[in-house]
Design a protein around this motif. Structure first.
Motif, short mmCIF file in Angstrom:
data_model
loop_
_atom_site.label_atom_id
_atom_site.label_comp_id
_atom_site.label_asym_id
_atom_site.label_seq_id
_atom_site.Cartn_x
_atom_site.Cartn_y
_atom_site.Cartn_z
N ASP A 215 0.82 -1.23 0.00
CA ASP A 215 0.00 0.00 0.00
C ASP A 215 0.84 1.27 0.00
O ASP A 215 0.32 2.36 -0.10
CB ASP A 215 -0.91 0.04 1.24
N ASP B 255 6.18 6.06 -2.02
CA ASP B 255 6.54 6.98 -0.94
C ASP B 255 8.01 6.76 -0.56
O ASP B 255 8.39 5.65 -0.14
CB ASP B 255 5.63 6.68 0.27
N PRO B 256 8.86 7.77 -0.70
CA PRO B 256 10.29 7.57 -0.45
C PRO B 256 10.61 7.16 0.99
O PRO B 256 11.53 6.39 1.24
CB PRO B 256 10.92 8.94 -0.78
N LEU B 257 9.83 7.67 1.96
CA LEU B 257 10.07 7.29 3.35
C LEU B 257 9.78 5.81 3.58
O LEU B 257 10.54 5.10 4.23
CB LEU B 257 9.14 8.10 4.26
N MET B 258 8.65 5.36 3.03
CA MET B 258 8.30 3.96 3.17
C MET B 258 9.30 3.08 2.43
O MET B 258 9.60 1.97 2.86
CB MET B 258 6.87 3.71 2.66
N ALA C 3 12.45 3.79 2.15
CA ALA C 3 13.64 3.73 3.02
C ALA C 3 13.44 2.68 4.12
O ALA C 3 14.36 1.93 4.46
CB ALA C 3 13.90 5.10 3.64
#
Lengths: 104, 282
Positions: free
Chosen positions: A72, A76-79, A81
């Motif tokens: 999901d 998203d770059p944070l997810m 990472a």
């Protein structure tokens, strides 16, 4: 390089739309989803780069499960990472648990 | 959930287990400025099981003391009054929700394992951020999903429907709870925490662990637990009720001012400590 065709994962979620520049980060995201081929503008079709040398690789069964859990998260770059860090740490733990390593 | 059903659920909260008398007595003594380590030690050593668990936990890698701690008084002097109260709370909540059915027991243990993973993660993140109250973060992580344990224990049929919906529609457990129960485990957890007279900070973190920016004065702590929850799911430490990793709340992440390069060290700590601490708590 510019993406000629949109890239989607196996659940048909859009990872990167056509016309966007391909960065190292987007290549990492494609790799995490098992995307092996891209079509770029003004050039031949290219293979996604292979695994970086020297890092333990996550067994396929755990790798698939991990990516499923993040399905999901999209691009998203944070997810991404978090996914990459989890993958590295799970692979490191698996490597430690191999017979003869001497862990408890 | 219809208003009448929610009222019924809240009424059942009155039947929820209370904390052991020893833990309540300890909580009272910790708040008493005249209490000494010996006073606390006397109360704890009245309970042999609690004593054994406390010494096991104090000697685990959670603290990593170079020398073995063999007396309760020694443990109290080393870790402090607040930490002792938190440790006793930690070791007690596991006993409050027995499941009689074998399948229920497996689910319960998986949920506790997830909570334990989150607790260890919250403490690890707190360590990187140099947070002053690491035990408090640990307890907040441990109790963040207490509402799911309540659902499982007191609303077994509704909880089975929630899990069924999660499996069929591949949704997050919070979404399935909202559909079937009309409220989520965060709200139910808040009810239980209030019932136990836990500190307002802990109640707020439990209530807002999915939307940490709404936790007001304790938004940083709620964001720590929120991130720890996600990392525990990413590492498959236990089972949080669904097979998905929820998307990180951006405002919570920005509040922490963490670098993504810290994630590896935090997750490595979580994996290392999970087995050791887990065995100390059961």
């Amino acid at each position: 390089m510019i993406l000629a065709e949109a890239v989607r994962n196996h659940q048909d979620q859009l990872l990167l739309e056509a016309g966007r520049r391909i960065t190292e980060k987007s290549i990492r995201i494609f790799k995490s989803w098992g995307i092996r081929r891209l079509t770029v503008k003004y050039g031949p079709e290219i293979d996604a780069p292979g695994e970086e040398a020297g890092l333990p690789r996550l067994p396929a069964d755990i790798d698939v499960g991990l990516k499923e859990r993040f399905s999901d998260a999209g691009a998203d770059p944070l997810m991404d990472a978090i996914l990459q860090a989890a993958s590295r740490q799970l692979a490191a733990r698996r490597a430690k648990q191999k017979p003869g390593y001497g862990r408890r | 959930m219809a208003a009448a059903d929610l009222k019924r659920l809240i009424a059942r909260v009155e039947d929820l287990p209370t904390l052991p008398r020893t833990v309540l007595r300890i909580t009272e003594r910790v708040n008493d400025p005249r209490a000494s380590a010996r006073d606390l030690s006397r109360i704890i050593t009245d309970d042999q099981v609690l004593t054994a668990r406390l010494l096991k936990l104090v000697n685990s890698s959670f603290y990593g003391f170079p020398q073995r701690v063999s007396t309760v008084t020694g443990a109290i002097v080393l870790v402090g009054f607040d930490a002792i109260r938190n440790l006793l709370l930690t070791t007690s909540v596991f006993d409050l929700f027995p499941s009689r059915r074998p399948k229920g027991r497996r689910h319960l243990e998986s949920l506790w394992d997830h909570s334990l993973g989150c607790a260890i993660g919250a403490k690890a993140i707190g360590g990187v951020l140099r947070h002053e109250k690491l035990e408090e973060l640990f307890v907040a992580g441990l109790l963040h999903d207490i509402g799911k344990i309540v659902e499982m224990t007191f609303l077994p049929d509704a909880f089975a429907s929630v899990l069924d919906r999660v499996a069929r529609h591949r949704v997050l457990i919070s979404a399935a709870e909202a559909e079937i129960l009309g409220c989520t485990h965060a709200e139910i957890g808040r009810l239980l925490a209030q019932r136990w007279n836990l500190p307002a900070k802990l109640i707020t973190i439990i209530e807002h662990h999915h939307a940490p920016a709404a936790a007001g004065a304790w938004a940083v702590e709620a964001s720590i637990v929120h991130l720890a929850d996600i990392l525990a799911r990413a590492l498959s430490l236990g089972y949080g009720g669904d097979d998905k990793v929820p998307t990180l709340d951006r405002s919570g992440w920005e509040l922490l001012k963490l670098k993504t390069s810290s994630l590896d060290a935090i997750m490595a700590t979580m994996l290392d400590e999970f087995d050791d601490i887990g065995s100390s708590l059961r």
